[in-house]
Design a protein around this motif. Structure first.
Motif, PDB file in Angstrom:
ATOM      1  N   ARG A 133     -30.981  43.544  16.689  1.00 35.43           N
ATOM      2  CA  ARG A 133     -30.374  44.766  16.142  1.00 35.43           C
ATOM      3  C   ARG A 133     -30.380  44.738  14.619  1.00 35.43           C
ATOM      4  NH1 ARG A 133     -27.765  43.346  20.759  1.00 35.43           N
ATOM      5  NH2 ARG A 133     -27.631  44.973  22.372  1.00 35.43           N
ATOM      6  N   GLY A 134     -30.615  45.924  14.037  1.00 30.72           N
ATOM      7  CA  GLY A 134     -30.631  46.015  12.581  1.00 30.72           C
ATOM      8  C   GLY A 134     -29.338  45.540  11.958  1.00 30.72           C
ATOM      9  N   ALA A 135     -28.227  45.775  12.634  1.00 29.63           N
ATOM     10  CA  ALA A 135     -26.916  45.373  12.098  1.00 29.63           C
ATOM     11  C   ALA A 135     -26.756  43.866  12.029  1.00 29.63           C
ATOM     12  CB  ALA A 135     -25.809  45.973  12.968  1.00 29.63           C
ATOM     13  N   GLU A 136     -27.658  43.103  12.697  1.00 28.27           N
ATOM     14  CA  GLU A 136     -27.505  41.647  12.788  1.00 28.27           C
ATOM     15  C   GLU A 136     -28.413  40.885  11.829  1.00 28.27           C
ATOM     16  OE1 GLU A 136     -26.576  41.709  17.622  1.00 28.27           O
ATOM     17  OE2 GLU A 136     -28.519  41.030  16.851  1.00 28.27           O
ATOM     18  N   ILE A 137     -29.304  41.582  11.108  1.00 28.96           N
ATOM     19  CA  ILE A 137     -30.266  40.869  10.269  1.00 28.96           C
ATOM     20  C   ILE A 137     -29.954  41.084   8.793  1.00 28.96           C
ATOM     21  CG2 ILE A 137     -32.096  40.878  11.987  1.00 28.96           C
ATOM     22  CD1 ILE A 137     -33.299  43.323  10.639  1.00 28.96           C
ATOM     23  N   PRO A 138     -30.196  40.067   7.930  1.00 33.20           N
ATOM     24  CA  PRO A 138     -29.855  40.186   6.508  1.00 33.20           C
ATOM     25  C   PRO A 138     -30.870  40.964   5.696  1.00 33.20           C
ATOM     26  CG  PRO A 138     -30.762  38.006   6.969  1.00 33.20           C
ATOM     27  CD  PRO A 138     -30.650  38.706   8.291  1.00 33.20           C
ATOM     28  N   ARG A 139     -32.124  41.036   6.180  1.00 34.14           N
ATOM     29  CA  ARG A 139     -33.175  41.744   5.441  1.00 34.14           C
ATOM     30  C   ARG A 139     -33.991  42.603   6.400  1.00 34.14           C
ATOM     31  NH1 ARG A 139     -36.689  37.640   1.962  1.00 34.14           N
ATOM     32  NH2 ARG A 139     -37.694  39.639   1.473  1.00 34.14           N
ATOM     33  N   THR A 140     -34.579  43.659   5.856  1.00 30.81           N
ATOM     34  CA  THR A 140     -35.395  44.557   6.673  1.00 30.81           C
ATOM     35  C   THR A 140     -36.680  43.860   7.120  1.00 30.81           C
ATOM     36  OG1 THR A 140     -34.554  46.554   5.612  1.00 30.81           O
ATOM     37  CG2 THR A 140     -36.733  46.702   6.651  1.00 30.81           C
ATOM     38  N   LEU A 141     -36.981  43.991   8.405  1.00 27.98           N
ATOM     39  CA  LEU A 141     -38.230  43.470   8.958  1.00 27.98           C
ATOM     40  C   LEU A 141     -39.209  44.628   9.063  1.00 27.98           C
ATOM     41  CD1 LEU A 141     -36.730  41.241  11.806  1.00 27.98           C
ATOM     42  CD2 LEU A 141     -37.725  40.453   9.653  1.00 27.98           C
ATOM     43  N   LYS A 142     -40.228  44.627   8.213  1.00 28.06           N
ATOM     44  CA  LYS A 142     -41.179  45.730   8.169  1.00 28.06           C
ATOM     45  C   LYS A 142     -42.219  45.601   9.275  1.00 28.06           C
ATOM     46  CE  LYS A 142     -40.773  46.571   3.191  1.00 28.06           C
ATOM     47  NZ  LYS A 142     -41.513  46.667   1.911  1.00 28.06           N
ATOM     48  N   ALA A 143     -42.784  46.736   9.634  1.00 30.01           N
ATOM     49  CA  ALA A 143     -43.866  46.748  10.621  1.00 30.01           C
ATOM     50  C   ALA A 143     -44.984  45.837  10.130  1.00 30.01           C
ATOM     51  CB  ALA A 143     -44.381  48.167  10.833  1.00 30.01           C
ATOM     52  N   ALA A 190     -46.497  40.325  15.673  1.00 32.94           N
ATOM     53  CA  ALA A 190     -46.017  41.054  14.499  1.00 32.94           C
ATOM     54  C   ALA A 190     -45.052  42.135  14.952  1.00 32.94           C
ATOM     55  CB  ALA A 190     -47.185  41.667  13.733  1.00 32.94           C
ATOM     56  N   MET A 191     -44.163  42.539  14.034  1.00 41.50           N
ATOM     57  CA  MET A 191     -43.249  43.636  14.331  1.00 41.50           C
ATOM     58  C   MET A 191     -44.062  44.912  14.548  1.00 41.50           C
ATOM     59  SD  MET A 191     -40.055  42.583  14.294  1.00 41.50           S
ATOM     60  CE  MET A 191     -39.117  44.095  14.005  1.00 41.50           C
ATOM     61  N   ALA A 192     -43.779  45.618  15.631  1.00 39.20           N
ATOM     62  CA  ALA A 192     -44.498  46.862  15.913  1.00 39.20           C
ATOM     63  C   ALA A 192     -44.010  47.990  15.016  1.00 39.20           C
ATOM     64  CB  ALA A 192     -44.335  47.238  17.376  1.00 39.20           C
ATOM     65  N   GLU A 193     -42.717  47.993  14.719  1.00 40.56           N
ATOM     66  CA  GLU A 193     -42.122  49.027  13.869  1.00 40.56           C
ATOM     67  C   GLU A 193     -41.126  48.377  12.923  1.00 40.56           C
ATOM     68  OE1 GLU A 193     -40.398  51.948  16.388  1.00 40.56           O
ATOM     69  OE2 GLU A 193     -42.301  52.578  17.287  1.00 40.56           O
ATOM     70  N   THR A 194     -40.793  49.081  11.861  1.00 39.86           N
ATOM     71  CA  THR A 194     -39.838  48.558  10.894  1.00 39.86           C
ATOM     72  C   THR A 194     -38.424  48.588  11.458  1.00 39.86           C
ATOM     73  OG1 THR A 194     -41.186  49.260   9.009  1.00 39.86           O
ATOM     74  CG2 THR A 194     -38.831  48.899   8.591  1.00 39.86           C
ATOM     75  N   LEU A 195     -37.707  47.494  11.284  1.00 38.79           N
ATOM     76  CA  LEU A 195     -36.301  47.409  11.685  1.00 38.79           C
ATOM     77  C   LEU A 195     -35.476  47.239  10.410  1.00 38.79           C
ATOM     78  CD1 LEU A 195     -34.200  47.270  13.964  1.00 38.79           C
ATOM     79  CD2 LEU A 195     -34.538  44.790  14.016  1.00 38.79           C
ATOM     80  N   VAL A 196     -34.747  48.290  10.058  1.00 44.51           N
ATOM     81  CA  VAL A 196     -34.001  48.312   8.795  1.00 44.51           C
ATOM     82  C   VAL A 196     -32.702  47.518   8.932  1.00 44.51           C
ATOM     83  CG1 VAL A 196     -32.897  49.781   7.071  1.00 44.51           C
ATOM     84  CG2 VAL A 196     -34.991  50.544   8.219  1.00 44.51           C
ATOM     85  N   ALA A 197     -32.483  46.626   7.977  1.00 44.37           N
ATOM     86  CA  ALA A 197     -31.268  45.811   7.987  1.00 44.37           C
ATOM     87  C   ALA A 197     -30.040  46.708   7.878  1.00 44.37           C
ATOM     88  CB  ALA A 197     -31.292  44.822   6.831  1.00 44.37           C
ATOM     89  N   GLY A 198     -29.037  46.444   8.725  1.00 41.68           N
ATOM     90  CA  GLY A 198     -27.798  47.202   8.699  1.00 41.68           C
ATOM     91  C   GLY A 198     -27.844  48.504   9.466  1.00 41.68           C
ATOM     92  N   SER A 199     -29.026  48.862  10.002  1.00 45.39           N
ATOM     93  CA  SER A 199     -29.163  50.125  10.729  1.00 45.39           C
ATOM     94  C   SER A 199     -28.775  49.942  12.193  1.00 45.39           C
ATOM     95  CB  SER A 199     -30.616  50.615  10.652  1.00 45.39           C
ATOM     96  OG  SER A 199     -31.443  49.815  11.495  1.00 45.39           O
ATOM     97  N   PRO A 200     -28.557  51.049  12.918  1.00 46.39           N
ATOM     98  CA  PRO A 200     -28.270  50.946  14.356  1.00 46.39           C
ATOM     99  C   PRO A 200     -29.519  50.720  15.205  1.00 46.39           C
ATOM    100  CG  PRO A 200     -28.229  53.236  13.685  1.00 46.39           C
ATOM    101  CD  PRO A 200     -28.417  52.439  12.428  1.00 46.39           C
ATOM    102  N   GLY A 201     -30.687  50.649  14.548  1.00 52.29           N
ATOM    103  CA  GLY A 201     -31.930  50.456  15.289  1.00 52.29           C
ATOM    104  C   GLY A 201     -31.999  49.076  15.927  1.00 52.29           C
ATOM    105  N   GLU A 202     -32.938  48.923  16.877  1.00 53.58           N
ATOM    106  CA  GLU A 202     -33.087  47.640  17.546  1.00 53.58           C
ATOM    107  C   GLU A 202     -34.542  47.421  17.948  1.00 53.58           C
ATOM    108  OE1 GLU A 202     -30.258  48.178  20.758  1.00 53.58           O
ATOM    109  OE2 GLU A 202     -31.860  48.726  22.150  1.00 53.58           O
ATOM    110  N   CYS A 203     -34.862  46.157  18.197  1.00 56.07           N
ATOM    111  CA  CYS A 203     -36.207  45.748  18.599  1.00 56.07           C
ATOM    112  C   CYS A 203     -36.085  44.951  19.895  1.00 56.07           C
ATOM    113  CB  CYS A 203     -36.846  44.893  17.498  1.00 56.07           C
ATOM    114  SG  CYS A 203     -38.330  43.988  18.003  1.00 56.07           S
ATOM    115  N   ARG A 204     -36.855  45.363  20.926  1.00 54.60           N
ATOM    116  CA  ARG A 204     -36.816  44.681  22.226  1.00 54.60           C
ATOM    117  C   ARG A 204     -38.022  43.757  22.353  1.00 54.60           C
ATOM    118  NH1 ARG A 204     -32.908  44.117  25.811  1.00 54.60           N
ATOM    119  NH2 ARG A 204     -34.169  44.657  27.627  1.00 54.60           N
TER     120      ARG A 204
END
Length: 801
Positions: free
Chosen positions: A534-544, A497-511
């Motif tokens: 990377r948030g900039a690469e996904i069409p929808r937010t992936l929630k924790a 599962a996603m550990a943290e929320t990755l907001v779509a279009g944001s500069p955040g990233e998930c490793r």
């Protein structure tokens, strides 16, 4: 287009390499200048001329590249005599080219497809590097076959007695041991184990160091061996002497070429035994572990199959007999048995074929077959089936004829475009057949494939995964996808599962990290892949908490394909797999060794008597690695890779003990801290603190009864708050802080500034300024690596269980 079998196998060894081909009579070693193998050595002259094998073994060409197999999977540059720098992969390619040229010279065949062997415990980057070396040599390594499997195949091919066998493979640079079982003509791998940094070259290094000590004891100067040329000459002499002792009691190492007070040193078998006894003991322990893991007694093992040059040493053979009492097999040449086994396996592989789903449509004058048969059969007769893929609706007849002319099936009418017949195997090791086809008018047509071969004997064991594979989740754990021991090819999925929320279009990233290892703890494993989302690469937010699937496939050559699937956005991303092992960080190695030693110290008083031998072995290994890491700090990068791998193996071996006994050890630690804290409260008149500690003692006892480690950790934190409230006032606290700062100095990121902090802390201690000591101790952390990063290099993983 006709098909043929691969037939060629190559043993790419640490000290020697060899090639073999499969003939109708069995495997035959390809001679290289009348030798069954070539030294795995590469050199260049001052003028840039390349020398490979025996030609490179001249002191004038020093420094040469030797034993570079141990650095496979790294990008470490290896300097040659002309100043050029080569990677281990490039050097391995030159050895493969030399063997390829030998095949051309002996058979006039242009070798392309081949089976190449690798140690059973090679990790994924090392396997990738071996594949790359083959490509650089103009070869297509269809399969990377594990060396013990190749050896067992050669040993058992002509003597398929059912039972359990141990393959003891002690090579020039690596040690493998495998437990295999032969039943109903099928060979299966039950267990793999080994050490990628233990072999004959380590024996030779011990001999060299001993010779240098003899020279110094005689009043000589060891600097006589400091030059590249001199060091090389001595190392070759030591290796030759150690090998000579395989069939004589003593030999001389001559030192005439050096300006020394002595001209020769006598080396005896008893001296060599003293020098290498602990190394051989380690191989014995690893071998015994394999038997224990399957609850097998030595009496249940049919034979111990010897592989590798060092197994010809009388001491090694005598020690194996003494420890296990298993009959030793001498039926094969331990120097070439791996190449011969690879060639036997190669005889079951087609060098060219077209997959049914990508088959081109043939013309009316060519019939394309989908052919099915067992390439290896323990029986004198086996079934062959074929179906016409094209042209569609073809009607006609087919027959199979042996190339030796002693068997044919007769013409078989195709039923719905297919036929199935039994074929007899000839007296040769490999029976070759051709397929003929004709239409209903009796006109012979071209077909593909036109031929195939079936080997009579034992089926080569299916390779198995030597490690666990999976993604890293929070807490530093590996989520298992493919389990060690799984037959290859293998597929596995780890649901995370996603550990943290990755907001779509944001500069955040998930490793996301993929690791391989023997433990579920990722810090004790090797990273073999990574993916950044990377948030900039996904069409929808992936929630924790959003579901994530990590899919891993490993083929029989240990090549990994890993993909990460996100159901919410219905997207799959390919993980970039690691083709290189990261260079070792001396500071991280020191910290990991310290943590491992402390972890062992916590549990050693609680370990059951029957498991104390594991503690002793681990303690001995940690002590050896601590000595090696000092060389890493001095710049010996190759030693760093060894420390990293062997420390990971030690940690994984200790993990079951730590999991079993750390709760008891934690209880004892907290109970001891409560006792000390109570004494401090009494010293400083803190009755309230003393009462709290009494209540915490009850909480601790309850947590122990329930086996609740998290609750015990909570108790520990509350105890430490009371403890530090008073301990910080004591002189022993100030003394301990200064001692700790001195011990941590080797890990400092800025040694000069750190030394100044330690100096000021010592001055504060000398004038009994306890608060001043604590102040300097807090400043010391600014010059030490982040504790969480040092403890868990995957601290930023974006997944959780």
């Amino acid at each position: 287009m006709g098909n043929s079998t691969v037939d060629y196998g190559i043993d790419l060894g640490t000290t020697n390499s060899s090639a073999a081909r499969m003939s109708a009579k069995g495997p035959e070693v390809v001679l290289v200048r009348r030798m069954n193998y070539i030294p795995s050595v590469v050199a260049k002259t001052k003028t840039g001329e390349l020398k490979v094998g025996a030609d490179a073994l001249k002191p004038d060409f020093a420094p040469q590249a030797r034993q570079f197999k141990r650095l496979m999977g790294t990008s470490e540059p290896i300097k040659l005599h002309d100043g050029s720098a080569w990677t281990p992969t490039m050097l391995s390619a030159e050895i493969l080219k030399a063997l390829k040229s030998a095949v051309k010279l002996r058979t006039n065949q242009n070798l392309e497809n081949v089976v190449v062997t690798v140690p059973a415990m090679f990790n994924q980057p090392q396997c990738e590097a071996t594949n790359e070396a083959a490509k650089l040599a103009g070869l297509n390594a269809l399969v990377l076959l594990q060396e013990p499997i190749a050896a067992a195949t050669a040993y058992l091919a002509n003597n398929p007695v059912e039972g359990n066998y141990l393959v003891y493979d002690l090579g020039g640079g690596t040690f493998d041991v495998s437990l295999v079982r032969l039943r109903d003509g099928e060979m299966a791998v039950l267990e793999h184990g080994g050490d990628n940094y233990l072999g004959g070259s380590d024996f030779d290094r011990r001999v060299l160091e001993w010779v240098v000590q003899q020279v110094e004891d005689a009043g000589g100067d060891s600097d006589a061996f400091s030059g590249e040329r001199e060091r090389f000459a001595l190392s070759v002499a030591c290796e030759e002497a150690r090998v000579a002792l395989s069939d004589q009691d003593s030999t001389m190492i001559y030192l005439d070429d050096f300006d020394l007070p002595i001209t020769k040193v006598e080396l005896t078998q008893s001296t060599v035994v003293d020098l290498i006894e602990d190394l051989v003991t380690k191989t014995v322990e690893i071998t015994r572990d394999r038997l224990r893991s399957r609850s097998l007694k030595p009496t249940e093992i049919k034979s111990l199959l010897l592989v590798g040059g060092p197994t010809q040493m009388p001491y090694v053979r005598a020690r194996l007999q003494e420890e296990f009492g298993i009959p030793l097999s001498f039926e094969q040449d331990p120097m070439t048995v791996v190449a011969e086994g690879a060639a036997i396996h190669a005889s079951t592989l087609l060098s060219s074929s077209r997959a049914p789903d990508s088959m081109a449509i043939g013309s009316s004058e060519e019939v394309i077959w989908d052919l099915h048969y067992d390439p290896v059969s323990p029986d004198p007769e086996t079934t062959v089936a074929a179906r016409v893929l094209s042209p569609g609706g073809f009607k006609g007849e087919a027959r199979i004829v042996s190339e030796s002319g002693d068997f044919e099936t007769g013409w078989q009418m195709l039923v719905n475009g297919a036929f199935s017949v039994d074929v007899n195997l000839g007296r040769e090791s490999v029976s070759k057949y051709r397929i003929e086809v004709r239409d209903l008018r009796g006109t012979l047509l071209a077909c593909d494939p036109t031929s195939f071969a079936i080997r009579s004997g034992v089926r080569t064991a299916q390779p198995v995964a030597p490690y666990n594979y999976g993604p890293v989740v929070q807490g530093g754990k590996m989520k298992l996808a493919v389990k060690a021991g799984s037959p290859l090819p293998a597929n596995g999925t780890a649901e995370c599962a996603m550990a943290e929320t990755l907001v779509a279009g944001s500069p955040g990233e998930c490793r996301i990290y993929i690791v391989e290892g023997n433990s579920e703890h990722a810090t004790e494993a090797l990273q073999v892949g990574a993916l950044t989302i990377r948030g900039a690469e996904i069409p929808r937010t992936l929630k924790a908490g959003e579901k994530v699937e990590v899919r891993i496939r490993i083929d029989e050559s240990r090549r990994i394909k890993a993909r990460v699937y996100f159901p919410l956005i219905d997207e799959e991303r390919l993980v970039e797999t690691s083709i290189l092992i990261d260079a070792p960080d001396p500071q991280a190695l020191s910290a990991a060794l310290t943590e491992t030693r402390l972890g062992l110290a916590r549990i050693e008083d609680h370990v059951a008597p029957e498991e104390q031998d594991l503690v002793i072995r681990a303690d001995r290994e940690i002590e050896r690695l601590e000595a090696l890491v000092e060389k890493v700090h001095e710049g010996a990068v190759d030693e760093g890779y060894q420390v990293h791998k062997q420390l990971s193996d030690t940690q994984a071996a200790l993990r079951p003990l730590r999991d079993r006994y750390e709760v008891k050890a934690l209880y004892a630690e907290i109970a001891g801290r409560i006792e000390y804290a109570t004494t401090l409260c009494q010293r400083y008149g803190d009755s309230m603190g003393e009462a709290k500690l009494a209540d915490l003692t009850k909480d601790l006892d309850k947590a122990l009864r329930l086996g609740q480690r998290d609750a015990m950790e909570g108790v520990k934190n509350r105890v430490m708050e009371i403890f530090w409230e008073h301990y910080g006032k004591t002189k022993e606290c100030a003394e301990y802080q200064v001692q700790w700062m001195r011990e941590a100095a080797s890990a400092a990121t800025d040694p000069v500034s750190y030394h100044e902090v330690v100096r000021r802390a010592q001055e504060a201690l000398d004038r009994d300024d306890r608060e001043g000591v604590l102040l300097q101790a807090s400043r010391a952390w600014d010059f030490l690596p982040d504790r969480e990063r040092m403890r868990n290099r995957f601290f930023d993983t974006g997944l959780r269980s």
